[in-house]
Enzyme design. Structure first.
Site, PDB file in Angstrom:
ATOM      1  N   LEU A  48      44.623  38.787  39.250  1.00 48.29           N
ATOM      2  CA  LEU A  48      43.881  37.871  40.130  1.00 48.29           C
ATOM      3  C   LEU A  48      42.506  38.485  40.363  1.00 48.29           C
ATOM      4  CD1 LEU A  48      45.980  36.491  43.156  1.00 48.29           C
ATOM      5  CD2 LEU A  48      44.847  35.191  41.361  1.00 48.29           C
ATOM      6  N   ASP A  49      41.450  37.704  40.170  1.00 47.09           N
ATOM      7  CA  ASP A  49      40.100  38.204  40.413  1.00 47.09           C
ATOM      8  C   ASP A  49      39.942  38.630  41.869  1.00 47.09           C
ATOM      9  OD1 ASP A  49      39.426  37.577  37.800  1.00 47.09           O
ATOM     10  OD2 ASP A  49      38.630  35.602  38.330  1.00 47.09           O
ATOM     11  N   PRO A  50      39.047  39.598  42.148  1.00 43.14           N
ATOM     12  CA  PRO A  50      38.818  40.004  43.545  1.00 43.14           C
ATOM     13  C   PRO A  50      38.445  38.842  44.465  1.00 43.14           C
ATOM     14  CG  PRO A  50      37.832  41.591  42.066  1.00 43.14           C
ATOM     15  CD  PRO A  50      38.305  40.454  41.198  1.00 43.14           C
ATOM     16  N   LEU A  51      37.712  37.833  43.950  1.00 42.29           N
ATOM     17  CA  LEU A  51      37.306  36.696  44.787  1.00 42.29           C
ATOM     18  C   LEU A  51      38.440  35.703  45.024  1.00 42.29           C
ATOM     19  CD1 LEU A  51      33.696  35.870  43.514  1.00 42.29           C
ATOM     20  CD2 LEU A  51      34.371  37.070  45.602  1.00 42.29           C
ATOM     21  N   ALA A  52      39.561  35.874  44.316  1.00 42.09           N
ATOM     22  CA  ALA A  52      40.723  34.990  44.494  1.00 42.09           C
ATOM     23  C   ALA A  52      41.716  35.633  45.445  1.00 42.09           C
ATOM     24  CB  ALA A  52      41.393  34.722  43.149  1.00 42.09           C
TER      25      ALA A  52
END
Length: 319
Positions: A48-52
């Site tokens: 999961l991307d950091p922004l997600a």
């Protein structure tokens, strides 16, 4: 002077279905969970991307052997597309590369949805972990290179509009392995002639886990340290009682719900763990299966094949 041996950690096994917060990377999350459980081994089932935010299943111990089955499971995301701008990263992190004053109506967005359901080809984002000539695409993109990333076949089971506003639309998507939600936003924006990028992304399900399995970092810290979370940040001061945090684990076997299940006796389980095939008994037992899961008293014993009424282990699990 003798060198001190590296601490191995506990042989704890099971799944942590983490509700990852925005700002935390997936590798950072795995390290945090491994430390909280003092686990010998840990890994995650899908970045999961950091922004997600949202569901990041983390396997401990023997559960790491079941990671591929969770990675192959269907996933559900809730995401917001902001219309009017395309960005280099296809989300809020990158600079704007294209813009438009046009904004789509809900009817226009809804008419587009059939194009993005079923099986079709999708090109991953420039900022992705895809390897190009041995290098990660995001490393090349950060160096200013634009590379050709081959399109890949993906499958989307459903794509629904949750809410539509003047400048953004909230969607929910159920998709298979390899789908990039950021690419969905990019491609829909281009098709609508207005451009678009992800402004918010949350993963709410990873099959076979559900939102009921969610646990937060704060809940895990409370279970591990009680009221001494801050004081016990030093490993030397951490309490040795792991019963409360271990109770938050999901059983390893849950990851294999997709496979035929075979219940075996304790004696058969012992033979299987030694690598020996056993005869499968019971009226409902499958006669043939390329992959099946053997359990004893509800505990995972092995993954194997069933051939001519015999279970033949391929991968065994510690008792």
């Amino acid at each position: 002077m003798a060198r001190r041996g590296k601490k191995k950690g506990r042989p704890v096994s099971g799944w942590v279905v983490l509700d990852k917060p925005v700002g935390m990377g997936s590798t950072e999350a795995v390290s945090k969970i491994k430390w909280l459980f003092q686990a010998e081994k840990a890994g995650h089932a899908g970045t999961l991307d950091p922004l997600a935010s949202g569901m990041l299943p983390i396997a401990l111990g023997e559960a790491t052997k079941t990671v591929p089955y969770v990675q192959d499971g269907a996933k559900v995301y809730r995401f917001t597309v902001a219309w009017g701008e395309e960005r280099s990263t296809d989300d809020l992190e990158g600079p704007v590369t294209k813009s438009s004053d046009r904004r789509p109506s809900e009817a226009e967005v809804r008419a587009l949805l059939p194009n993005y359901t079923g099986v079709f080809m999708q090109t991953p984002p420039q900022f992705s972990a895809i390897k190009i000539a041995g290098e990660r695409a995001y490393d090349l993109a950060r160096d200013g290179e634009t590379v050709e990333i081959p399109a890949r076949e993906i499958e989307i089971g459903r794509l629904d509009i949750v809410e539509h506003g003047a400048d953004k639309t909230v969607f929910e998507v159920e998709c298979g392995k390899g789908t990039y939600v950021r690419s969905l936003a990019r491609d829909m924006g281009r098709d609508l002639g207005c451009f678009g990028h992800i402004s918010e992304l949350r993963r709410i399900e990873v099959e076979p886990f559900t939102p009921e399995d969610f646990v937060t970092v704060a809940e895990l810290e409370s279970a591990r340290f009680g009221d001494k979370t801050e004081a016990a940040s030093d490993e030397a001061e951490a309490p040795l009682d792991f019963s409360a945090i271990d109770a938050l684990l999901v059983e390893t076997a849950v990851a294999l719900d997709c496979l035929p299940q075979v219940a075996v006796s304790d004696d058969a389980a012992t033979k299987i763990r030694l690598g020996n095939p056993v005869i499968i008994r019971g009226r409902d037992a499958p006669v043939e299966a390329e992959e099946a899961c053997a359990t004893a008293r509800g505990k995972l014993v092995a993954i194997g094949a069933i051939e001519q009424g015999m279970f033949k282990p391929k991968r065994v699990f510690a008792g």
